[in-house]
Motif scaffolding. Structure first.
Motif, mmCIF file in Angstrom:
data_model
loop_
_atom_site.group_PDB
_atom_site.id
_atom_site.type_symbol
_atom_site.label_atom_id
_atom_site.label_comp_id
_atom_site.label_asym_id
_atom_site.label_seq_id
_atom_site.Cartn_x
_atom_site.Cartn_y
_atom_site.Cartn_z
ATOM 1 N N CYS A 113 -31.174 -29.759 21.037
ATOM 2 C CA CYS A 113 -30.445 -30.280 22.182
ATOM 3 C C CYS A 113 -31.373 -31.132 23.051
ATOM 4 O O CYS A 113 -32.475 -30.695 23.391
ATOM 5 C CB CYS A 113 -29.887 -29.107 22.986
ATOM 6 N N CYS A 116 -31.546 -29.087 26.771
ATOM 7 C CA CYS A 116 -32.231 -27.799 26.989
ATOM 8 C C CYS A 116 -33.162 -27.411 25.850
ATOM 9 O O CYS A 116 -33.891 -26.432 25.968
ATOM 10 C CB CYS A 116 -31.209 -26.688 27.253
ATOM 11 N N CYS A 131 -24.806 -27.945 21.179
ATOM 12 C CA CYS A 131 -25.794 -26.970 21.636
ATOM 13 C C CYS A 131 -25.091 -25.651 21.958
ATOM 14 O O CYS A 131 -24.186 -25.624 22.790
ATOM 15 C CB CYS A 131 -26.508 -27.494 22.875
ATOM 16 N N CYS A 134 -26.054 -24.686 26.042
ATOM 17 C CA CYS A 134 -25.530 -25.409 27.207
ATOM 18 C C CYS A 134 -24.281 -26.237 26.881
ATOM 19 O O CYS A 134 -23.686 -26.830 27.775
ATOM 20 C CB CYS A 134 -26.610 -26.302 27.824
HETATM 21 ZN ZN LIG Z 1 -28.532 -27.496 25.323
#
Ligand SMILES: [Zn+2]
Length: 277
Positions: A113, A116, A131, A134
């Motif tokens: 990702c 994050c 992801c 998140c």
């Molecule tokens: Zn993420």
């Protein structure tokens, strides 16, 4: 059965059989029969692949893509870059590889990702990396860009990038900036690259271009003023060429070549070429 290459929504990876391409950053796996391998056979070679994507249909047969980080040894096979296939392969095969190249590089570049840093997962039935932490979705990126042939009567403006093969000249091209229209991009890029002004833009067609993920929007433009001043570091040379004294040109399947050939045909009263699709 549909002949040639047809892109479809992602095929189910659990479906058995079919054909497979293998891609790493160095190119595609090939042998004397080409780039498509029986999928069950290639899977038995246990290549260290990081993802599998169902791409579409070639001559009615389903095709998947195995994405590798590094080239792996397979007896009797070699790895070959996309540009080489572009020169040698038939057009349906090139279109399939062009699509596979962009799906492969998207898959490799979105394993984690971008927000994050967690490991992304493929979303079944969609061409999407998601992801699990998140929720950020990452789709294959397409970058709009313009390509333009600038003309002045029997003269056409062609330029050389230092990256081109020796001697070849081509049309001007550049990426659209955020918030910009493609028409504004044509005027800005021509001004930046060669210092001339243009008018009477005519849109002539588009072509997906997998180096690395452009959608080329092709234009013709009339010269409107200024002297050629090549952009430092970007343009090695730019000149007006008379249509009967042209330098080596880009390869025939490219939209750059189409823009040039179309202008020559119209100027000389010859049959108009067709942009490959
Ligand atoms: Zn993420």
């Amino acid at each position: 059965m549909t002949a040639g290459w047809q892109t479809t929504p992602p095929l189910d990876n659990a479906q058995p059989g079919g054909w497979v391409l293998a891609r790493c950053s160095q190119g595609f796996l090939a042998d004397s029969n080409g780039v498509l391998f029986p999928r069950e056979w290639l899977k038995r070679q246990e290549l260290p692949h990081v993802a599998e994507h169902g791409l579409g249909y070639f001559d009615g047969e389903p095709v998947w893509l195995l994405v590798l980080d590094q080239p792996a040894d397979v007896p009797g096979c070699h790895w070959q870059g996309l540009r080489q296939f572009m020169l040698q392969a038939d057009y349906p095969t090139f279109r399939m590889l062009s699509f596979a190249e962009q799906i492969g590089s998207w898959s490799s570049n979105h394993r984690f990702c971008g927000r994050c840093g967690s490991r992304n997962r493929q979303v079944p039935g969609e061409r999407c990396m998601r992801c699990p932490e998140c929720g950020l979705d990452s789709y294959a990126r397409i970058s709009p860009s313009m390509i333009v042939l600038v003309t002045r009567g029997d003269e056409i403006l062609l330029a050389r990038s230092p990256r081109f093969v020796p001697g070849m000249y081509s049309t001007l091209a550049g990426f659209v900036e955020p918030g910009e229209s493609v028409e504004e991009c044509v005027a800005r890029e021509v001004r930046e690259e060669v210092g001339v002004e243009v008018s009477d833009l005519q849109y002539l067609g588009s072509q997906g271009w997998p180096f690395p993920h452009s959608l080329m929007l092709g234009f013709h433009a009339e010269y409107a003023g200024g002297d050629i001043t090549p952009q430092v570091d970007e343009i090695e040379d730019a000149r007006w060429f008379h249509i009967e004294q042209l330098p080596p040109l880009p390869m025939p399947r490219s939209i750059a070549r189409y823009l040039i050939d179309l202008y020559l045909a119209r100027r000389l009263g010859h049959p108009e070429p067709v942009l490959p699709r």
